[in-house]
Design an enzyme around this catalytic site. Structure first.
Site, mmCIF file in Angstrom:
data_model
loop_
_atom_site.group_PDB
_atom_site.id
_atom_site.type_symbol
_atom_site.label_atom_id
_atom_site.label_comp_id
_atom_site.label_asym_id
_atom_site.label_seq_id
_atom_site.Cartn_x
_atom_site.Cartn_y
_atom_site.Cartn_z
ATOM 1 C CE LYS A 257 -4.500 0.613 0.801
ATOM 2 N NZ LYS A 257 -5.444 -0.417 0.390
HETATM 3 N N1 GLU Z 1 -7.294 -0.317 -2.750
HETATM 4 C C1 GLU Z 1 -8.069 -1.508 -2.884
HETATM 5 C C2 GLU Z 1 -8.041 -2.328 -1.596
HETATM 6 O O1 GLU Z 1 -7.785 -1.814 -0.530
HETATM 7 C C3 GLU Z 1 -7.704 -2.301 -4.129
HETATM 8 C C4 GLU Z 1 -6.288 -2.787 -4.195
HETATM 9 C C5 GLU Z 1 -5.935 -3.410 -5.539
HETATM 10 O O2 GLU Z 1 -6.797 -3.569 -6.393
HETATM 11 O O3 GLU Z 1 -4.763 -3.725 -5.710
HETATM 12 O O4 GLU Z 1 -8.337 -3.491 -1.590
#
Ligand code: GLU
Length: 415
Positions: free
Chosen positions: A100
């Site tokens: 992230k």
């Molecule tokens: N930001 C989204 C989550 O927290 C999607 C992450 C992604 O698709 O890689 O799951």
């Protein structure tokens, strides 16, 4: 926030009897990147921000997770959210680890060109650590398909045409049909499973929702299509309620146009803070973290909470909800539809082949229902709640993969 996500982990690690060393190996991020971002503002002055990318684990595949543009973004947030991604990708069994990141900026105060320049400056700084087989960013809070397109473009300048470096791209630029609504659709399936567990269906089920962005608005639309009633919805600007159910298609269109539910004429305004304790069968927190806290958890009236947001329930609140007998479908299961369709997008990019919407929807439904069933089975077997079961299942999958990649002599039981 990091401490909170670790607490859930330790609870599951206790159930599995993991040693301190294995816990520490599973919790420590494999790489933490922090970069300075300097870009030009429209008026010629300088924008100055910090960008983060935390790669938590890659035992099961390349790191995967969104980029969040928010003033609260920092190393602690990125680490906690990266950690959750590792468990999330394991639960839906997509071949990824967790990551992230993001930038500590507020895009609502920036022009489109400023957001673009800041994004490109960020990618210039982290391009060496991302890649289709290394780490694949995606949208998260305040980031969208346009930003993903700039990321693909910036990365491709250095490494050649690379659509698979990022997911959540626009449809006309190697995105996948069904990706935008995927998290909301997954939330709907998770709710459907939780209702079925209680011998009920979606028809007539009342829902209170916090957040009406990408996750909440699509979840509301799909739940309403199946006969659920959205009785209250709040976002950071306002809130509306209607006892016999809001007109969700009209609210959806209003939300798209005004970027808030505030002022929607088809309901009564109320103080948005009250949405958490609203009288409804189901509560869906679909905004930011720490929505359900020790202060309001005792007054939650819903019998089911489906966590559309990441980390919306503090560990103290989680205990209170459990004591009240509330079923909590945890974030790492409930909102995993987004990363699941990100995986489909990545697979399509690598194959250079496009799937049609019905295939995406069918595969997503299968993945979400299978994941829910697997978590429910662990919950029954170990006699724990769904969150602990989700962590147990994820730790087993990640732990086994990590150990198999090394010749580990240490005895650990991940069965
Ligand atoms: N930001 C989204 C989550 O927290 C999607 C992450 C992604 O698709 O890689 O799951």
């Amino acid at each position: 926030m990091l401490e909170a996500s670790h607490r859930y982990f330790h609870h599951a690690a206790d159930v599995l009897g993991l040693s301190d060393k294995i816990r520490s190996i599973l919790l420590t991020p494999r790489r933490v990147v922090k970069v300075e971002i300097v870009a030009e503002a429209d008026d010629g002055s300088l924008l100055h921000h910090t960008g983060f990318r935390v790669q938590h684990n890659n035992a099961r595949g390349p790191c995967k997770g969104g980029l969040r543009y928010h003033p609260t973004m920092d190393e602690d947030h990125a680490s906690a959210l990266a950690n959750l991604m590792t468990w999330k990708t394991a639960i839906v069994d997509v071949p990824y680890g967790g990551a992230k990141g993001g930038i500590d900026c507020d895009p609502s105060t920036m022009s489109r060109f400023e957001v673009e320049r800041v994004t490109r400056a960020f990618i210039e700084q982290i391009r060496e650590v991302i890649g289709p087989n290394l780490d694949i960013p995606a949208p998260d809070v305040n980031t969208n398909a346009d930003i993903m397109a700039w990321i693909m473009d910036e990365y491709s300048k250095y490494y050649g045409f690379s659509p698979a470096v990022v997911t959540g791209k626009p449809l006309h630029l190697f995105g996948s049909v069904g990706r935008e609504e995927a998290t909301g659709r997954g939330v709907m399936y998770a709710l459907d499973e939780a209702l079925q567990d209680q011998g009920r269906g979606m028809e007539g089920t009342t829902v209170a929702m916090q957040g009406f962005g990408n996750v909440g608005s699509h979840a509301a639309r799909l739940i309403a299509e199946r006969g659920g009633k959205l009785v209250a919805v709040a976002d950071h600007l306002g809130a509306v309620a209607k006892e016999d159910g809001l007109d969700v298609p009209a609210l959806f269109a209003y939300g798209r146009e005004h970027r808030t539910v505030k002022g929607f004429p088809g309901g009564e305004p109320f103080d948005g803070g009250d949405v958490i304790t609203w009288k409804a069968d189901v509560l869906i927190p679909a905004a930011l973290e720490d929505a359900i806290t020790a202060e309001n958890a005792g007054d939650v009236q819903a019998g089911i909470v489906v966590e559309g947001a990441n980390a919306p329930t503090t560990p103290e609140a989680d205990v209170i909800l459990a004591e009240k007998g509330v079923t909590v479908v945890p974030d790492i299961l409930a909102n995993a539809g987004g990363v699941t369709v990100s995986y489909f997008e990545w697979a399509q990019n690598i194959q250079q082949f496009r799937w049609e919407l019905d295939r995406v929807v069918k595969e997503l439904e299968k993945t979400m229902r299978r994941a829910y069933g697997a978590v429910r089975d662990v919950a029954k077997e170990k006699e724990v709640d769904l969150r602990t079961a989700a962590f147990v299942l994820a730790i087993q999958r990640v732990g086994r993969a990590g150990l198999s990649r090394r010749s580990v002599r240490e005895e650990i039981d991940l069965s």
